[in-house]
Design a protein around this motif. Structure first.
Motif, PDB file in Angstrom:
ATOM      1  N   GLN A 196       4.356  60.318  89.651  1.00 50.23           N
ATOM      2  CA  GLN A 196       4.641  59.304  88.633  1.00 50.23           C
ATOM      3  C   GLN A 196       3.338  58.654  88.168  1.00 50.23           C
ATOM      4  OE1 GLN A 196       8.105  56.991  90.648  1.00 50.23           O
ATOM      5  NE2 GLN A 196       8.536  57.007  88.457  1.00 50.23           N
ATOM      6  N   PRO A 197       3.264  58.261  86.899  1.00 48.75           N
ATOM      7  CA  PRO A 197       2.057  57.597  86.395  1.00 48.75           C
ATOM      8  C   PRO A 197       1.980  56.145  86.881  1.00 48.75           C
ATOM      9  CG  PRO A 197       3.703  57.749  84.659  1.00 48.75           C
ATOM     10  CD  PRO A 197       4.255  58.502  85.830  1.00 48.75           C
ATOM     11  N   VAL A 198       1.758  56.007  88.159  1.00 49.88           N
ATOM     12  CA  VAL A 198       1.637  54.698  88.805  1.00 49.88           C
ATOM     13  C   VAL A 198       0.258  54.642  89.454  1.00 49.88           C
ATOM     14  CG1 VAL A 198       2.549  53.160  90.593  1.00 49.88           C
ATOM     15  CG2 VAL A 198       4.109  54.579  89.236  1.00 49.88           C
ATOM     16  N   PHE A 199      -0.478  53.578  89.182  1.00 44.52           N
ATOM     17  CA  PHE A 199      -1.863  53.482  89.639  1.00 44.52           C
ATOM     18  C   PHE A 199      -2.026  52.267  90.541  1.00 44.52           C
ATOM     19  CE2 PHE A 199      -6.467  52.768  89.132  1.00 44.52           C
ATOM     20  CZ  PHE A 199      -6.944  54.060  89.289  1.00 44.52           C
ATOM     21  N   VAL A 200      -2.567  52.521  91.735  1.00 46.60           N
ATOM     22  CA  VAL A 200      -2.781  51.452  92.716  1.00 46.60           C
ATOM     23  C   VAL A 200      -4.251  51.442  93.118  1.00 46.60           C
ATOM     24  CG1 VAL A 200      -2.210  50.611  95.037  1.00 46.60           C
ATOM     25  CG2 VAL A 200      -0.431  51.639  93.611  1.00 46.60           C
ATOM     26  N   GLU A 201      -4.865  50.266  93.108  1.00 45.15           N
ATOM     27  CA  GLU A 201      -6.247  50.127  93.572  1.00 45.15           C
ATOM     28  C   GLU A 201      -6.226  49.634  95.012  1.00 45.15           C
ATOM     29  OE1 GLU A 201      -8.598  49.187  89.398  1.00 45.15           O
ATOM     30  OE2 GLU A 201      -8.006  47.513  90.690  1.00 45.15           O
ATOM     31  N   GLY A 229      -0.350  67.173  88.369  1.00 46.62           N
ATOM     32  CA  GLY A 229       0.938  67.819  88.615  1.00 46.62           C
ATOM     33  C   GLY A 229       2.080  67.290  87.786  1.00 46.62           C
ATOM     34  N   GLY A 230       2.014  66.022  87.441  1.00 53.00           N
ATOM     35  CA  GLY A 230       3.031  65.432  86.583  1.00 53.00           C
ATOM     36  C   GLY A 230       4.418  65.397  87.203  1.00 53.00           C
ATOM     37  N   LEU A 237      -1.153  46.857  92.148  1.00 48.08           N
ATOM     38  CA  LEU A 237      -0.716  47.648  90.995  1.00 48.08           C
ATOM     39  C   LEU A 237      -1.579  47.366  89.780  1.00 48.08           C
ATOM     40  CD1 LEU A 237       3.191  47.463  91.138  1.00 48.08           C
ATOM     41  CD2 LEU A 237       1.807  49.545  91.192  1.00 48.08           C
ATOM     42  N   ARG A 238      -1.955  48.417  89.079  1.00 50.12           N
ATOM     43  CA  ARG A 238      -2.707  48.273  87.849  1.00 50.12           C
ATOM     44  C   ARG A 238      -2.125  49.211  86.792  1.00 50.12           C
ATOM     45  NH1 ARG A 238      -7.627  45.852  88.054  1.00 50.12           N
ATOM     46  NH2 ARG A 238      -7.197  45.677  85.828  1.00 50.12           N
ATOM     47  N   THR A 239      -2.574  49.047  85.571  1.00 50.01           N
ATOM     48  CA  THR A 239      -2.168  49.932  84.482  1.00 50.01           C
ATOM     49  C   THR A 239      -3.422  50.580  83.895  1.00 50.01           C
ATOM     50  OG1 THR A 239      -2.262  48.045  82.962  1.00 50.01           O
ATOM     51  CG2 THR A 239      -0.106  48.599  83.897  1.00 50.01           C
ATOM     52  N   SER A 240      -3.241  51.435  82.907  1.00 51.53           N
ATOM     53  CA  SER A 240      -4.403  52.032  82.237  1.00 51.53           C
ATOM     54  C   SER A 240      -5.301  50.925  81.704  1.00 51.53           C
ATOM     55  CB  SER A 240      -3.951  52.933  81.084  1.00 51.53           C
ATOM     56  OG  SER A 240      -3.244  54.053  81.570  1.00 51.53           O
ATOM     57  N   THR A 290      -9.767  54.849  83.171  1.00 49.20           N
ATOM     58  CA  THR A 290      -8.467  55.039  83.814  1.00 49.20           C
ATOM     59  C   THR A 290      -7.370  55.226  82.774  1.00 49.20           C
ATOM     60  OG1 THR A 290      -9.216  53.596  85.605  1.00 49.20           O
ATOM     61  CG2 THR A 290      -6.860  54.079  85.501  1.00 49.20           C
ATOM     62  N   ASP A 291      -6.989  56.466  82.578  1.00 53.09           N
ATOM     63  CA  ASP A 291      -5.868  56.817  81.706  1.00 53.09           C
ATOM     64  C   ASP A 291      -4.761  57.336  82.635  1.00 53.09           C
ATOM     65  OD1 ASP A 291      -4.042  57.818  79.936  1.00 53.09           O
ATOM     66  OD2 ASP A 291      -5.465  59.014  78.777  1.00 53.09           O
ATOM     67  N   VAL A 292      -3.903  56.434  83.069  1.00 51.30           N
ATOM     68  CA  VAL A 292      -2.943  56.753  84.130  1.00 51.30           C
ATOM     69  C   VAL A 292      -2.019  57.906  83.743  1.00 51.30           C
ATOM     70  CG1 VAL A 292      -1.114  55.841  85.605  1.00 51.30           C
ATOM     71  CG2 VAL A 292      -3.043  54.379  84.982  1.00 51.30           C
ATOM     72  N   GLU A 293      -1.520  57.894  82.528  1.00 47.81           N
ATOM     73  CA  GLU A 293      -0.606  58.947  82.089  1.00 47.81           C
ATOM     74  C   GLU A 293      -1.266  60.324  82.173  1.00 47.81           C
ATOM     75  OE1 GLU A 293       2.523  58.849  81.108  1.00 47.81           O
ATOM     76  OE2 GLU A 293       2.903  56.691  81.031  1.00 47.81           O
ATOM     77  N   SER A 294      -2.475  60.438  81.626  1.00 47.42           N
ATOM     78  CA  SER A 294      -3.176  61.728  81.607  1.00 47.42           C
ATOM     79  C   SER A 294      -3.562  62.166  83.013  1.00 47.42           C
ATOM     80  CB  SER A 294      -4.435  61.627  80.728  1.00 47.42           C
ATOM     81  OG  SER A 294      -4.093  61.369  79.383  1.00 47.42           O
TER      82      SER A 294
END
Length: 237
Positions: free
Chosen positions: A163-168, A156-157, A123-126, A146-150
């Motif tokens: 969901q604004p969830v970012f995984v590497e 599709g949002g 798990l990572r964040t922006s 990496t702007d996870v929200e955008s």
């Protein structure tokens, strides 16, 4: 006499920051050794910062039609991009996955997996951008940071269940396997390591050295001044 005290204080502050950063890295390293988590159907976004760098296991299908490319990126001297693809989880929300690096030779032809996949990632964040990083230009398909929200909104949002969830995605193969994937245009995930920058030790050395140097120069000035004022001037009759 102000500068030696001020630089010494800065050195002490950086020493405290160094201890904090070392403890933070140790804590994250411990998290990284834990077994991968299975994410819930609906992810509590407010809890994500507490689980940054935590391994997670995901299962679902890639939404290749909404793949994003993070560029430019470099891996061992090779220029390329990172492939970010939404993963539609079989029993939950869709999340963004950085599948890894492909060279510029395969930007348009990198390999995609069809059907259900199961991956392990962290798990990572922006990620904060520096002064020289340009703005993302989604309308032109250009993503620089990496702007996870955008990114989640762009693919599709909330309406599309994203969901604004970012995984590497993690790659734990050997160098030979990485080389093969690079030549075949298969994304190479990141190594399971902590990549936090820690330059506080160099700052500690710099500020303490400046403090010692300026204190020495200040002492010499005082001694020289004392000798000069104590010297008797010659008298002329």
């Amino acid at each position: 006499g102000f500068i030696p005290v001020f630089t010494f204080a800065l050195g002490t502050w950086q020493l405290q920051r160094l201890k904090w950063k070392v403890n933070l890295i140790d804590e994250l390293e411990e998290k990284l050794q834990l077994q991968p988590l299975s994410l819930p159907r609906r992810i509590n976004l407010s809890a994500i910062p507490e689980f940054v760098y935590r391994k997670v296991s995901l299962r679902g299908k890639w939404d290749h039609d909404h793949t994003l490319l993070l560029a430019p990126r470099v891996r061992e001297g090779v220029h390329g991009v990172h492939v970010v693809t939404p993963l539609i989880r079989e029993n939950g929300s869709t999340v963004l996955v950085d599948r890894g690096f492909v060279s510029n030779d395969f930007v348009s032809t990198f390999q995609n997996e069809d059907g259900e996949v199961e991956i392990t990632g962290m798990l990572r964040t922006s990620q904060p951008r520096n002064t020289f990083t340009p703005d993302n230009r989604p309308d032109e398909g250009k993503w620089y940071w990496t702007d996870v929200e955008s990114m989640a909104e762009y693919v599709g949002g909330e309406k599309a269940g994203v969901q604004p969830v970012f995984v590497e995605q993690i790659f734990e193969g050997h160098a030979g396997e990485a080389g093969t994937r690079l030549l075949k245009g298969i994304p190479i995930g990141r190594a399971p390591t902590i990549d936090l920058r820690n330059a506080h030790l160099s700052y500690v050395i710099t500020w303490y050295a400046l403090s010692g140097l300026t204190a020495f120069m200040f002492a010499r000035i005082l001694i020289h001044k004392k000798r000069f004022t104590g010297r008797k001037l010659p008298r002329f009759n």
